[in-house]
Design a protein around this motif. Structure first.
Motif, short mmCIF file in Angstrom:
data_model
loop_
_atom_site.label_atom_id
_atom_site.label_comp_id
_atom_site.label_asym_id
_atom_site.label_seq_id
_atom_site.Cartn_x
_atom_site.Cartn_y
_atom_site.Cartn_z
N ASP A 203 0.91 -0.94 -0.11
CA ASP A 203 -0.38 0.19 -0.09
C ASP A 203 1.14 1.02 -0.03
O ASP A 203 0.74 2.25 -0.53
N GLN A 228 -3.82 -5.12 3.47
CA GLN A 228 -5.40 -5.47 3.60
C GLN A 228 -5.75 -3.39 3.85
O GLN A 228 -6.57 -3.08 3.44
N PHE A 229 -4.12 -2.76 3.48
CA PHE A 229 -4.90 -1.40 3.69
C PHE A 229 -4.92 -0.39 2.30
O PHE A 229 -5.71 0.00 1.65
N HIS A 232 -8.85 -1.92 2.27
CA HIS A 232 -10.10 -1.07 2.70
C HIS A 232 -9.43 0.27 2.19
O HIS A 232 -9.80 1.37 2.53
N VAL A 234 -6.97 2.53 3.08
CA VAL A 234 -7.11 3.24 4.10
C VAL A 234 -7.87 4.19 4.15
O VAL A 234 -7.70 5.42 5.53
N VAL A 257 -8.84 1.95 11.07
CA VAL A 257 -8.48 0.92 12.20
C VAL A 257 -8.87 -0.05 13.32
O VAL A 257 -8.26 -0.91 12.95
N ARG A 260 -12.33 -1.56 10.51
CA ARG A 260 -12.67 -2.15 9.17
C ARG A 260 -11.14 -3.16 9.27
O ARG A 260 -11.57 -4.61 8.35
N LEU A 261 -10.43 -2.73 9.58
CA LEU A 261 -9.33 -3.63 9.99
C LEU A 261 -9.12 -4.83 10.77
O LEU A 261 -10.18 -5.02 11.47
N ASN A 262 -8.82 -5.81 10.81
CA ASN A 262 -8.48 -6.40 11.67
C ASN A 262 -7.23 -6.09 12.23
O ASN A 262 -6.75 -6.26 12.51
N ASP A 265 -3.36 -5.86 12.07
CA ASP A 265 -2.99 -5.29 10.37
C ASP A 265 -2.03 -3.77 10.64
O ASP A 265 -1.37 -4.41 9.98
N TYR A 281 -3.08 2.30 16.03
CA TYR A 281 -2.66 1.63 15.37
C TYR A 281 -3.60 0.40 16.43
O TYR A 281 -4.59 0.74 18.06
N SER A 283 -2.40 -3.13 16.52
CA SER A 283 -1.35 -4.12 16.32
C SER A 283 -0.17 -4.29 17.89
O SER A 283 -0.68 -3.49 18.73
#
Length: 303
Positions: A203, A228-229, A232, A234, A257, A260-262, A265, A281, A283
């Motif tokens: 991304d 993922q980014f 979406h 992002v 963040v 929608r994201l897992n 991510d 974030y 993560s």
């Protein structure tokens, strides 16, 4: 006008087992890069110049390895004033990819050059060929061997327990800034992910996924699992939620963040037209820092 800048040095699995010395080295590196951009803003420079300066400082030496044992780097930059932007993907001989992305924005009618075309454009713009040794570090090579043994692209949190070096992250850096004229800008640069397939693009160089800036709204730079980014969109999704959906900066960032994201991510650094900074974030950690006319320097990894 409020001045503001925020930077990131990647997100992902960031081990808490690192020594105080290693942690301090990361803090100092982030602080140095932040100050590079901040000095540009304080001297009346543009937001674009500021994000380029900070990202160039963060690019440093070394890059992650692809599964083929090569290095492929991507970068993008965007000026919120007029939505000017430039991006490059898959370069292997350019010391500072963000500088080449800036040249695409300023010196060509196009937005995105990749691979051989990007290398050719670099030569046209007077860039020297950087030897492959510049991108090699033992740490990054060890990462590749670890990933190959486990047949993974990135190492999991459990596989990192007890490792001294913490930056088994996505190898991505970025910056967002607001200058004295109210202009916003964003920039992102990456070596990709360790053990990725050669030719894979994430991304970071994609305008609207890893990077986006629009005057009067916000600037965003993302870091994490690129696929993922991209899915979406992002960076643009956050700005669209603010522009069209009338969400606040925090609402828009949290919606993307955290909803929608897992989990795991990654994250973003974001800055609105009023100089508010938000750096969420999902993560294990994210290397990040910020400073504004209204707030002191902040440098964080896990907090």
């Amino acid at each position: 006008m409020t001045l503001a800048i925020a930077i990131h040095g990647g997100a992902g699995v960031v081990s808490r087992d690192i020594s105080d010395q290693v942690r301090q080295e990361y803090i100092e590196g982030l602080s140095t890069a932040l100050r590079k951009g901040w000095e540009v803003l304080q001297s009346g420079g543009s937001a674009v110049d500021a994000v380029e300066a900070s990202v160039e400082s963060l690019e440093g030496r070394g890059s992650v390895f692809t599964s083929s044992g090569t290095h492929e780097m991507d970068a993008s930059i965007m000026d919120g004033n007029g939505l000017r932007c430039g991006a490059i993907g898959g370069v292997s001989t350019v010391r500072n990819p963000i500088r080449l992305a800036r040249k695409v924005m300023d010196n060509s009618p196009h937005v995105f050059f990749a691979a051989a075309g990007a290398e050719a454009f670099a030569r046209e713009q007077g860039f020297d060929i950087t030897p492959v040794e510049h991108f090699y570090t033992k740490h990054r090579h060890d990462q590749l061997q670890d990933a190959k043994r486990r047949q993974t692209v990135e190492l999991s949190e459990s596989e990192l327990k007890g490792k001294e070096v913490s930056n088994y992250n996505k190898g991505t850096v970025g910056a967002v800034a607001l200058d004295s004229r109210g202009n916003l800008a964003a920039a992102t640069s990456t070596g990709g992910m360790t053990n990725k397939k050669a030719g894979r693009i994430g991304d970071s160089p994609i305008i609207g996924a890893g990077t986006y800036a629009a005057n009067g709204v916000a600037a965003v730079s993302a870091t994490g699992l690129g696929e993922q980014f991209i899915r979406h969109a992002v960076s643009h999704s956050i700005i669209a939620a603010m522009d069209y959906g009338k969400m606040t900066l925090r609402e828009a960032c949290d919606d993307v963040v955290h909803k929608r994201l897992n989990e795991g991510d990654g994250g973003v650094i974001a800055l609105n037209a009023e100089g508010e900074v938000y750096m969420p974030y999902n993560s294990e950690g994210m290397f990040r820092a910020s400073i504004t006319s209204n707030s002191n320097e902040v440098v964080k990894i896990w907090e």
